[in-house]
Every structure is written in C-alpha cells, then in structure tokens.
Design a protein around this motif. Structure first.
Motif, PDB file in Angstrom:
ATOM      1  N   GLU A  83       1.020  -1.266   0.143  1.00 29.83           N
ATOM      2  CA  GLU A  83       0.006   0.105  -0.033  1.00 29.83           C
ATOM      3  C   GLU A  83       0.952   1.276  -0.004  1.00 29.83           C
ATOM      4  OE1 GLU A  83      -2.549  -0.460   3.147  1.00 29.83           O
ATOM      5  OE2 GLU A  83      -3.502  -2.145   2.503  1.00 29.83           O
ATOM      6  N   GLN A  84       1.124   1.684  -1.092  1.00 32.41           N
ATOM      7  CA  GLN A  84       2.351   2.729  -1.116  1.00 32.41           C
ATOM      8  C   GLN A  84       2.487   3.384  -2.514  1.00 32.41           C
ATOM      9  OE1 GLN A  84       5.986   0.476   0.156  1.00 32.41           O
ATOM     10  NE2 GLN A  84       7.280   2.337  -0.371  1.00 32.41           N
ATOM     11  N   ASP A  85       3.041   4.546  -2.668  1.00 35.10           N
ATOM     12  CA  ASP A  85       3.388   5.239  -3.647  1.00 35.10           C
ATOM     13  C   ASP A  85       4.330   4.538  -4.511  1.00 35.10           C
ATOM     14  OD1 ASP A  85       4.235   7.139  -5.666  1.00 35.10           O
ATOM     15  OD2 ASP A  85       4.050   8.843  -4.251  1.00 35.10           O
ATOM     16  N   VAL A  86       4.343   4.346  -5.681  1.00 32.94           N
ATOM     17  CA  VAL A  86       5.625   3.493  -6.246  1.00 32.94           C
ATOM     18  C   VAL A  86       6.722   4.183  -6.343  1.00 32.94           C
ATOM     19  CG1 VAL A  86       4.767   4.297  -8.732  1.00 32.94           C
ATOM     20  CG2 VAL A  86       6.132   2.385  -8.411  1.00 32.94           C
ATOM     21  N   LEU A  87       6.583   5.711  -6.404  1.00 40.47           N
ATOM     22  CA  LEU A  87       7.745   6.498  -6.628  1.00 40.47           C
ATOM     23  C   LEU A  87       8.531   6.491  -5.124  1.00 40.47           C
ATOM     24  CD1 LEU A  87       6.363   9.648  -8.502  1.00 40.47           C
ATOM     25  CD2 LEU A  87       7.505   7.997  -9.252  1.00 40.47           C
ATOM     26  N   ASN A  88       8.012   6.153  -4.066  1.00 37.35           N
ATOM     27  CA  ASN A  88       8.821   5.591  -2.721  1.00 37.35           C
ATOM     28  C   ASN A  88       8.897   4.357  -2.600  1.00 37.35           C
ATOM     29  OD1 ASN A  88       8.651   8.501  -2.390  1.00 37.35           O
ATOM     30  ND2 ASN A  88       6.515   8.103  -1.120  1.00 37.35           N
ATOM     31  N   LEU A 117       9.619   5.579 -15.055  1.00 39.39           N
ATOM     32  CA  LEU A 117      10.691   4.837 -15.845  1.00 39.39           C
ATOM     33  C   LEU A 117      12.106   5.088 -15.502  1.00 39.39           C
ATOM     34  CD1 LEU A 117       8.674   5.377 -19.149  1.00 39.39           C
ATOM     35  CD2 LEU A 117       9.204   3.264 -18.184  1.00 39.39           C
ATOM     36  N   PHE A 118      12.347   6.356 -14.940  1.00 35.67           N
ATOM     37  CA  PHE A 118      13.601   7.040 -14.472  1.00 35.67           C
ATOM     38  C   PHE A 118      13.825   6.207 -13.138  1.00 35.67           C
ATOM     39  CE2 PHE A 118      13.755  10.189 -17.896  1.00 35.67           C
ATOM     40  CZ  PHE A 118      14.556   9.981 -18.464  1.00 35.67           C
ATOM     41  N   LYS A 119      12.991   6.106 -12.335  1.00 31.01           N
ATOM     42  CA  LYS A 119      13.161   5.374 -11.242  1.00 31.01           C
ATOM     43  C   LYS A 119      13.647   3.867 -11.498  1.00 31.01           C
ATOM     44  CE  LYS A 119      11.146   3.800  -6.726  1.00 31.01           C
ATOM     45  NZ  LYS A 119      11.638   4.620  -5.889  1.00 31.01           N
ATOM     46  N   LEU A 120      13.132   3.136 -12.380  1.00 29.88           N
ATOM     47  CA  LEU A 120      13.361   1.964 -12.654  1.00 29.88           C
ATOM     48  C   LEU A 120      14.555   1.679 -13.456  1.00 29.88           C
ATOM     49  CD1 LEU A 120       9.869   0.516 -13.665  1.00 29.88           C
ATOM     50  CD2 LEU A 120      11.084  -0.245 -11.541  1.00 29.88           C
ATOM     51  N   TYR A 121      14.856   2.684 -14.282  1.00 31.50           N
ATOM     52  CA  TYR A 121      16.233   2.891 -14.841  1.00 31.50           C
ATOM     53  C   TYR A 121      17.379   2.588 -13.765  1.00 31.50           C
ATOM     54  CZ  TYR A 121      20.226   5.370 -16.920  1.00 31.50           C
ATOM     55  OH  TYR A 121      21.488   5.832 -17.367  1.00 31.50           O
ATOM     56  N   GLU A 122      17.137   3.341 -12.700  1.00 27.85           N
ATOM     57  CA  GLU A 122      18.265   3.055 -11.411  1.00 27.85           C
ATOM     58  C   GLU A 122      18.372   1.888 -11.077  1.00 27.85           C
ATOM     59  OE1 GLU A 122      20.144   5.680 -10.553  1.00 27.85           O
ATOM     60  OE2 GLU A 122      19.162   7.314 -11.754  1.00 27.85           O
ATOM     61  N   TYR A 123      17.339   0.935 -11.131  1.00 28.09           N
ATOM     62  CA  TYR A 123      17.439  -0.419 -10.711  1.00 28.09           C
ATOM     63  C   TYR A 123      17.491  -1.324 -11.745  1.00 28.09           C
ATOM     64  CZ  TYR A 123      15.294   1.420  -6.165  1.00 28.09           C
ATOM     65  OH  TYR A 123      14.731   1.818  -5.140  1.00 28.09           O
ATOM     66  N   ASN A 150      11.029  12.615 -32.203  1.00 25.01           N
ATOM     67  CA  ASN A 150      10.949  11.818 -31.237  1.00 25.01           C
ATOM     68  C   ASN A 150      12.130  11.145 -30.259  1.00 25.01           C
ATOM     69  OD1 ASN A 150       8.040  11.481 -31.210  1.00 25.01           O
ATOM     70  ND2 ASN A 150       8.328   9.853 -32.666  1.00 25.01           N
ATOM     71  N   TYR A 151      13.259  11.541 -30.941  1.00 25.10           N
ATOM     72  CA  TYR A 151      14.520  11.101 -30.124  1.00 25.10           C
ATOM     73  C   TYR A 151      14.905  12.171 -29.367  1.00 25.10           C
ATOM     74  CZ  TYR A 151      19.336   9.176 -29.999  1.00 25.10           C
ATOM     75  OH  TYR A 151      20.486   8.788 -29.894  1.00 25.10           O
ATOM     76  N   GLY A 152      14.979  11.717 -28.033  1.00 25.87           N
ATOM     77  CA  GLY A 152      15.576  12.606 -26.971  1.00 25.87           C
ATOM     78  C   GLY A 152      15.997  12.235 -25.782  1.00 25.87           C
ATOM     79  N   ARG A 153      15.963  12.629 -24.655  1.00 25.31           N
ATOM     80  CA  ARG A 153      16.580  12.198 -23.414  1.00 25.31           C
ATOM     81  C   ARG A 153      16.068  10.851 -22.881  1.00 25.31           C
ATOM     82  NH1 ARG A 153      15.036  13.937 -17.770  1.00 25.31           N
ATOM     83  NH2 ARG A 153      16.857  13.006 -16.491  1.00 25.31           N
ATOM     84  N   LEU A 154      14.764  10.671 -23.089  1.00 29.53           N
ATOM     85  CA  LEU A 154      14.483   9.388 -22.749  1.00 29.53           C
ATOM     86  C   LEU A 154      14.741   8.033 -23.512  1.00 29.53           C
ATOM     87  CD1 LEU A 154      12.011   8.549 -20.680  1.00 29.53           C
ATOM     88  CD2 LEU A 154      10.113   8.966 -22.532  1.00 29.53           C
ATOM     89  N   SER A 155      14.757   8.592 -25.008  1.00 38.71           N
ATOM     90  CA  SER A 155      15.274   7.375 -25.754  1.00 38.71           C
ATOM     91  C   SER A 155      16.809   7.199 -25.416  1.00 38.71           C
ATOM     92  CB  SER A 155      15.307   7.804 -27.351  1.00 38.71           C
ATOM     93  OG  SER A 155      14.656   8.899 -27.258  1.00 38.71           O
ATOM     94  N   VAL A 156      17.461   8.137 -25.329  1.00 42.32           N
ATOM     95  CA  VAL A 156      18.960   7.810 -25.070  1.00 42.32           C
ATOM     96  C   VAL A 156      19.336   7.288 -23.911  1.00 42.32           C
ATOM     97  CG1 VAL A 156      21.325   8.853 -24.839  1.00 42.32           C
ATOM     98  CG2 VAL A 156      19.868   9.530 -26.628  1.00 42.32           C
ATOM     99  N   MET A 157      18.580   7.707 -22.676  1.00 41.54           N
ATOM    100  CA  MET A 157      18.878   7.106 -21.185  1.00 41.54           C
ATOM    101  C   MET A 157      18.289   5.720 -21.160  1.00 41.54           C
ATOM    102  SD  MET A 157      20.378   9.401 -19.898  1.00 41.54           S
ATOM    103  CE  MET A 157      20.692   8.816 -18.370  1.00 41.54           C
ATOM    104  N   LEU A 158      16.913   5.423 -21.459  1.00 41.83           N
ATOM    105  CA  LEU A 158      16.533   4.021 -21.337  1.00 41.83           C
ATOM    106  C   LEU A 158      17.236   3.119 -22.269  1.00 41.83           C
ATOM    107  CD1 LEU A 158      12.910   4.653 -20.773  1.00 41.83           C
ATOM    108  CD2 LEU A 158      14.767   4.276 -19.147  1.00 41.83           C
ATOM    109  N   GLN A 159      17.659   3.525 -23.472  1.00 43.52           N
ATOM    110  CA  GLN A 159      18.413   2.434 -24.576  1.00 43.52           C
ATOM    111  C   GLN A 159      19.787   2.283 -23.983  1.00 43.52           C
ATOM    112  OE1 GLN A 159      17.793   3.027 -28.733  1.00 43.52           O
ATOM    113  NE2 GLN A 159      15.840   4.175 -28.386  1.00 43.52           N
ATOM    114  N   THR A 160      20.395   3.069 -23.025  1.00 41.42           N
ATOM    115  CA  THR A 160      21.613   2.741 -22.637  1.00 41.42           C
ATOM    116  C   THR A 160      21.681   1.237 -21.885  1.00 41.42           C
ATOM    117  OG1 THR A 160      21.425   3.976 -20.890  1.00 41.42           O
ATOM    118  CG2 THR A 160      22.672   5.130 -22.785  1.00 41.42           C
ATOM    119  N   ARG A 161      20.488   1.166 -21.139  1.00 36.78           N
ATOM    120  CA  ARG A 161      20.199   0.106 -20.381  1.00 36.78           C
ATOM    121  C   ARG A 161      19.357  -1.204 -20.638  1.00 36.78           C
ATOM    122  NH1 ARG A 161      21.049   2.402 -13.970  1.00 36.78           N
ATOM    123  NH2 ARG A 161      22.839   3.603 -14.690  1.00 36.78           N
ATOM    124  N   PHE A 162      18.315  -0.721 -21.657  1.00 31.63           N
ATOM    125  CA  PHE A 162      17.258  -1.805 -22.078  1.00 31.63           C
ATOM    126  C   PHE A 162      17.265  -1.686 -23.420  1.00 31.63           C
ATOM    127  CE2 PHE A 162      15.771   0.498 -17.922  1.00 31.63           C
ATOM    128  CZ  PHE A 162      15.486  -0.542 -17.253  1.00 31.63           C
TER     129      PHE A 162
END
Ligand code: SAM
Length: 261
Positions: A83-88, A117-123, A150-162
């Motif tokens: 029972e929680q906020d996923v961001l925490n 998505l950025f939180k999960l990127y850390e994990y 469409n190519y931007g920060r979200l594409s570059v950051m997430l595609q480095t790990r996934f």
C-alpha cells in the motif's frame, strides 16, 4: 466508484487486450524472477496474471482500492499488496527479500510514467523483462532512433540500459474512462552485460539533459557550460551537430571525452 484523474486512472475493460498483455508477460516469464505490478486498480491484469503465475506483488497508492485488494489477498495467498506510492517504493529491498530479479509490469498512470521509468532505470540491474502500457507517444519516444523529433533524453537514457520493443497499440475504447490519447505496450529488457562503457553515469545523464535541453542548437551552444578551448579541440565534429543527430554510442564517447582529465 469513480475513476480518479489525479491517479491517472483509466481502467482496462477489453478482455482481448487484457489477455494479450498477460500472455506477453507470461511468455517471457523467468522462473527465477518475481513479477510485480504497478497500479493494479480494479485487478484487470492482476487476476489473470495471478492465476497464471501463482505469485504476484502489487503496488497501489489509492486507499479506496485497498478493501477489494486486501480481500483478494486474504483469498489468494500468492498475492502481496504494497500500500504505497511507487515513487517511494524500495525495489532493491524487495529483490533482496525475494532473492530474485524483478519482472515489473503495469498499465502505468500516464501523469507520472516518466518519473516511474527513470526510477526503474536506476534499478535496471535488478530487473528482468518489464512490460508497460504507456501513451503511444511515450513509447515512440523511448524506442526512437536518431534523426527524428521523437529522439530525446528518454530514448538515449533508457536505451543505454534496456532493449526497447514496442509490442502493440491499444485504442482509447479499451479503457474506462477512455483516455484522449492512443496507448501502446512496450517491453523493456535490461542488457545482461552493459552495452555501453559509460565512465561516469551521473555526468553522462547531465550531458544528455543539457544536449536535449536546447535541442535546436548545436552541441557547441547547448553544452557551453561544460566546454573550454582544450576540450573543444578534442571533441572535433560533435560540436557542430545537434543532439538529435548523435547515436547513443556517440553520446557515450562525447561524455567520456568531456570527463577526461
Ligand atoms: N491496472 C489497472 C488496469 O489496467 O485497469 C489500473 C491502471 S490505471 C491506468 C493506473 C493505476 O495506478 C491506478 O490503479 C492508480 O490508482 C495507480 N497509481 C497511480 N499513481 C500511483 C502511484 N504513485 N503509486 C502506485 N500506484 C499508483
């Protein structure tokens, strides 16, 4: 019970789409992994997933949904409600408790999908195949290749790990209430060994953020706070280009070169 806009509640009510999502998750289920759903809501995906897997953790923020979820938990011992906020939420703690990787999924609340998505990127090193329903536009941004808008920060950051794979699109009519936008399901699979040799992750992230912060300008302008004459000499052709023209490997090279003593 009325859907709450501030919790991004659009509940799936199309049986065909629900089965398609569940089968995509189950088909790549790794038995050493624990599946965890963000935002079970009225349990559209939760129930069939639990039936298939026998064990499922769910994270839900909305108190008004807890009585039904608690009732379900008492009847189905494989279900664990957080029972929680996923961001925490502490994904590392859960991975340690379960002694397994986490296969995260969910029809994400669209208003906070990027922070999730950025939180999960850390994990990312604790995860295995993840499946998310997102606004189609966000999926297109995550999977984008260089050269387009469409190519931007979200594409570059997430595609480095996934590895990012768009699975299918979903029309607004599949939800109650219907959102104003098209949706799509994405599979994010973390690379088992790092694909890119990023020297300093925090610095890399800063470079990508600065570069796309002024995406219409050349990198010579966008990255000005990080540049001096001797660095400019080392960076060669990169500085006359714009962020959206650079491949991910070039961003890695650029950040590593900028960081060199
Ligand atoms: N899974 C359900 C479905 O597909 O019908 C509901 C999806 S609805 C788009 C998003 C769900 O995420 C809602 O149940 C909402 O209450 C929950 N939610 C919103 N913000 C959240 C947060 N910060 N942490 C955990 N759950 C959240």
């Amino acid at each position: 019970m009325k859907a709450k806009k501030h919790f991004g509640q659009n509940f799936l009510n199309d049986e065909g789409i629900i089965s398609l999502i569940v089968s995509n998750i189950v088909n790549v289920y790794d038995h050493d992994s624990q599946v965890i759903e963000i935002g079970p809501g009225r349990c559209a995906i939760t129930l069939p997933l639990l039936d298939e897997l026998g064990s499922l953790d769910v994270i839900e923020i909305d108190h008004s949904l807890y009585p039904r979820l608690r009732d379900l938990q008492s009847k189905k011992p494989g279900l664990t409600l957080h029972e929680q906020d996923v961001l925490n939420f502490d994904f590392a703690k859960l991975a340690e408790e379960k002694n397994s990787t986490l296969q995260v999924c969910g029809n994400l609340p669209y208003n906070i999908s990027t922070p999730i998505l950025f939180k999960l990127y850390e994990y990312s090193d604790l995860l295995s195949h993840c499946h998310f329903m997102l606004q189609k536009e966000v999926v297109d941004r995550i999977t984008a290749t260089p050269g387009g808008k469409n190519y931007g920060r979200l594409s570059v950051m997430l595609q480095t790990r996934f590895e990012a794979e768009k699975l299918f699109e979903i029309p607004p009519e599949a939800f109650d209430p219907a959102p104003k936008v098209q949706s799509a399901v994405i599979r994010l699979t973390p690379y088992s060994t790092p694909k890119y040799a990023i020297g300093d992750e925090a610095f890399f992230s800063k470079v990508v953020q600065l570069a796309f912060g002024q995406r219409r300008k050349t990198l010579a302008n966008a990255l000005k706070p990080l540049l001096n004459q001797s660095i400019k000499d080392k960076l060669g052709d990169y500085l006359s280009q714009r962020a959206e023209q650079l491949e991910i490997a070039q961003f890695v090279d650029l950040a590593n070169t900028l960081k060199m003593p």
